[in-house]
Scaffold this motif. Structure first.
Motif, mmCIF file in Angstrom:
data_model
loop_
_atom_site.group_PDB
_atom_site.id
_atom_site.type_symbol
_atom_site.label_atom_id
_atom_site.label_comp_id
_atom_site.label_asym_id
_atom_site.label_seq_id
_atom_site.Cartn_x
_atom_site.Cartn_y
_atom_site.Cartn_z
ATOM 1 N N THR A 14 0.828 -1.205 0.000
ATOM 2 C CA THR A 14 0.000 0.000 0.000
ATOM 3 C C THR A 14 0.867 1.260 0.000
ATOM 4 N N PRO A 15 0.297 2.404 -0.385
ATOM 5 C CA PRO A 15 1.056 3.662 -0.321
ATOM 6 C C PRO A 15 1.592 3.956 1.074
ATOM 7 N N LEU A 16 0.816 3.623 2.111
ATOM 8 C CA LEU A 16 1.282 3.849 3.482
ATOM 9 C C LEU A 16 2.517 3.014 3.780
ATOM 10 N N GLN A 17 2.520 1.768 3.309
ATOM 11 C CA GLN A 17 3.682 0.903 3.518
ATOM 12 C C GLN A 17 4.888 1.398 2.728
ATOM 13 N N GLN A 18 4.652 1.923 1.525
ATOM 14 C CA GLN A 18 5.739 2.525 0.756
ATOM 15 C C GLN A 18 6.308 3.735 1.497
ATOM 16 N N MET A 19 5.456 4.514 2.125
ATOM 17 C CA MET A 19 5.893 5.674 2.890
ATOM 18 C C MET A 19 6.738 5.260 4.089
ATOM 19 N N LEU A 20 6.334 4.197 4.772
ATOM 20 C CA LEU A 20 7.096 3.706 5.920
ATOM 21 C C LEU A 20 8.468 3.188 5.497
ATOM 22 N N ALA A 21 8.502 2.480 4.371
ATOM 23 C CA ALA A 21 9.771 1.945 3.864
ATOM 24 C C ALA A 21 10.723 3.069 3.467
ATOM 25 N N SER A 22 10.204 4.104 2.794
ATOM 26 C CA SER A 22 11.050 5.225 2.378
ATOM 27 C C SER A 22 11.488 6.064 3.573
ATOM 28 N N CYS A 23 10.652 6.176 4.578
ATOM 29 C CA CYS A 23 11.006 6.914 5.795
ATOM 30 C C CYS A 23 12.187 6.261 6.500
ATOM 31 N N THR A 24 12.146 4.935 6.628
ATOM 32 C CA THR A 24 13.248 4.196 7.243
ATOM 33 C C THR A 24 14.534 4.387 6.456
ATOM 34 N N GLY A 25 14.426 4.310 5.142
ATOM 35 C CA GLY A 25 15.599 4.507 4.292
ATOM 36 C C GLY A 25 16.188 5.891 4.428
ATOM 37 N N ALA A 26 15.322 6.910 4.524
ATOM 38 C CA ALA A 26 15.788 8.295 4.639
ATOM 39 C C ALA A 26 16.565 8.513 5.933
ATOM 40 N N ILE A 27 16.070 7.979 7.028
ATOM 41 C CA ILE A 27 16.745 8.145 8.321
ATOM 42 C C ILE A 27 18.095 7.447 8.323
ATOM 43 N N LEU A 28 18.120 6.202 7.849
ATOM 44 C CA LEU A 28 19.361 5.428 7.829
ATOM 45 C C LEU A 28 20.393 6.082 6.906
ATOM 46 N N THR A 29 19.953 6.514 5.742
ATOM 47 C CA THR A 29 20.871 7.145 4.785
ATOM 48 C C THR A 29 21.446 8.440 5.347
ATOM 49 N N SER A 30 20.607 9.250 5.978
ATOM 50 C CA SER A 30 21.065 10.519 6.542
ATOM 51 C C SER A 30 22.140 10.302 7.591
ATOM 52 N N LEU A 31 21.952 9.319 8.441
ATOM 53 C CA LEU A 31 22.921 9.043 9.502
ATOM 54 C C LEU A 31 24.275 8.633 8.945
ATOM 55 N N ILE A 32 24.258 7.878 7.855
ATOM 56 C CA ILE A 32 25.503 7.309 7.316
ATOM 57 C C ILE A 32 26.257 8.288 6.422
ATOM 58 N N VAL A 33 25.541 9.035 5.577
ATOM 59 C CA VAL A 33 26.240 9.820 4.543
ATOM 60 C C VAL A 33 26.416 11.304 4.863
ATOM 61 N N THR A 34 25.798 11.802 5.932
ATOM 62 C CA THR A 34 25.982 13.218 6.270
ATOM 63 C C THR A 34 27.451 13.600 6.431
ATOM 64 N N PRO A 35 28.302 12.807 7.123
ATOM 65 C CA PRO A 35 29.726 13.171 7.224
ATOM 66 C C PRO A 35 30.408 13.309 5.866
ATOM 67 N N LEU A 36 30.021 12.476 4.910
ATOM 68 C CA LEU A 36 30.625 12.551 3.581
ATOM 69 C C LEU A 36 30.257 13.850 2.882
ATOM 70 N N ASP A 37 29.042 14.321 3.132
ATOM 71 C CA ASP A 37 28.645 15.555 2.476
ATOM 72 C C ASP A 37 29.247 16.787 3.145
ATOM 73 N N VAL A 38 29.470 16.714 4.462
ATOM 74 C CA VAL A 38 30.146 17.815 5.144
ATOM 75 C C VAL A 38 31.505 18.054 4.493
ATOM 76 N N VAL A 39 32.224 16.970 4.207
ATOM 77 C CA VAL A 39 33.540 17.081 3.570
ATOM 78 C C VAL A 39 33.400 17.623 2.151
ATOM 79 N N LYS A 40 32.393 17.151 1.408
ATOM 80 C CA LYS A 40 32.193 17.612 0.027
ATOM 81 C C LYS A 40 31.973 19.126 -0.027
#
Length: 338
Positions: A14-40
């Motif tokens: 469902t769209p709600l489940q797609q939203m939950l899946a993308s939300c989890t991905g956004a949080i995890l990605t932000s935590l991991i790649v923010t340091p790389l972008d600070v350097v960029k």
């Protein structure tokens, strides 16, 4: 599994489940790649100096946000660029001079903006893709391009006004009443269109990126599945396809990323001094100025750290999203069986 059955499987998410899946991905990605972008961004600032004590742009591969850098009693989110000799040198000097926490500068507002932007973007892409495939057929190769462009265009347009409000809130503490007065005054003076300043360079970079990313991702995913004798992608297939397609799109759109950084910081400078934006603020003129000052290579400043950031960001985001959808598919199938 035949295409018809696969289509039924996709509908079960469902769209709600797609939203939950993308939300989890956004949080995890932000935590991991923010340091790389600070350097960029630090490397980009070193090649194209930003206004002292004004602002700074961070991104996590999913969206950008503008951070204010006060030089008074407030804690600095950004200290003036050091003499960095490369990506590794920038990492080491930032940690030594500012502490390891500085690699996650601006993470809370990143999450505040990244989560809704990513939820809108990925959910719209999947819904549009499913709609177009039901009308045009499964094998139309341009469907990812159309769905990616429309989804990204919509996400950027919806999020842009929030960007201005969040940036203002970062400059100093505002009550909700003061914030409401600020927005009302800005709209009355400059019109509603003023809430979308900086929208054009964002679209010029993000929409082509989205078109290239999704087109290459779908092709690579299909090719890897065929090579592996699979119909549905595994976690590693999604991860690899996301990393490769994201890297290609990142290189092609890097000049617009550099211009966007310059334009957003200049916009904040003129607004902070309460003067009108000059005519030379157009995207193309800023690009010409960068080339005149630093050569053609100036448009590709921060290339290596951007690639180091974009590849894992796209890989983590799409593989987490696909994994989340697969999880919900299994849950939905079990629920139907019982």
């Amino acid at each position: 599994m035949d295409p018809e059955t696969r289509g039924q499987e996709i509908i079960k998410v469902t769209p709600l489940q797609q939203m939950l899946a993308s939300c989890t991905g956004a949080i995890l990605t932000s935590l991991i790649v923010t340091p790389l972008d600070v350097v960029k961004i630090r490397l980009q600032a070193q090649n194209n100096p930003l206004p002292k004590g004004k602002c700074f742009v961070y991104s996590n591969g999913l969206m950008d946000h503008l951070c204010v850098c006060e030089e008074g009693g407030n804690k600095l989110w950004y200290k003036k660029p050091g003499n960095f000799q490369g990506t590794l040198d920038a990492f080491l000097k930032i940690i030594r001079n500012e502490g390891i926490k500085s690699l996650w500068s601006g993470l809370p507002p990143t999450l505040v903006m990244a989560v809704p932007a990513t939820v809108i973007y990925f959910t719209c892409y999947d819904q549009l893709s499913a709609l177009l495939r039901s009308k045009l057929g499964e094998n139309e190769s341009y469907i990812p391009i159309v769905a990616g462009v429309v989804a990204r265009f919509g996400a950027v347009t919806v999020i842009s006004p929030l960007e201005l409000i969040r940036t203002k809130m970062q400059s100093k503490k505002f009550s909700y009443m003061e914030l409401h007065r600020f927005v009302s005054k800005k709209v009355s003076e400059d019109g509603w269109i003023s809430l979308w300043r900086g929208w054009a360079p964002t679209v010029l970079r993000d929409v082509p990126f989205s078109a290239m990313y999704w087109y290459n991702y779908e092709i690579l995913k299909k090719w890897l599945c065929e090579k592996s004798g699979l119909y549905e992608p595994t976690f590693m297939i999604s991860f690899t396809s996301g990393a490769l397609s994201g890297s290609f799109a990142a290189v092609a759109t890097l000049p617009f990323d550099v211009v966007k950084t310059q334009k957003q910081t200049q916009l904040w400078t003129y607004e902070s001094h309460k003067i009108s934006m000059p005519l030379h603020m157009s995207t193309w003129v800023i690009m010409k100025n960068i080339v005149a000052k630093n050569g053609f290579s100036g448009l590709f400043s921060g290339l290596i750290p951007r690639l180091i950031k974009i590849a894992p960001a796209c890989a983590i985001m799409i593989s987490t999203y696909e994994f989340g959808k697969a999880f919900f598919q299994k849950q939905n199938v079990r629920r139907q069986q019982y």
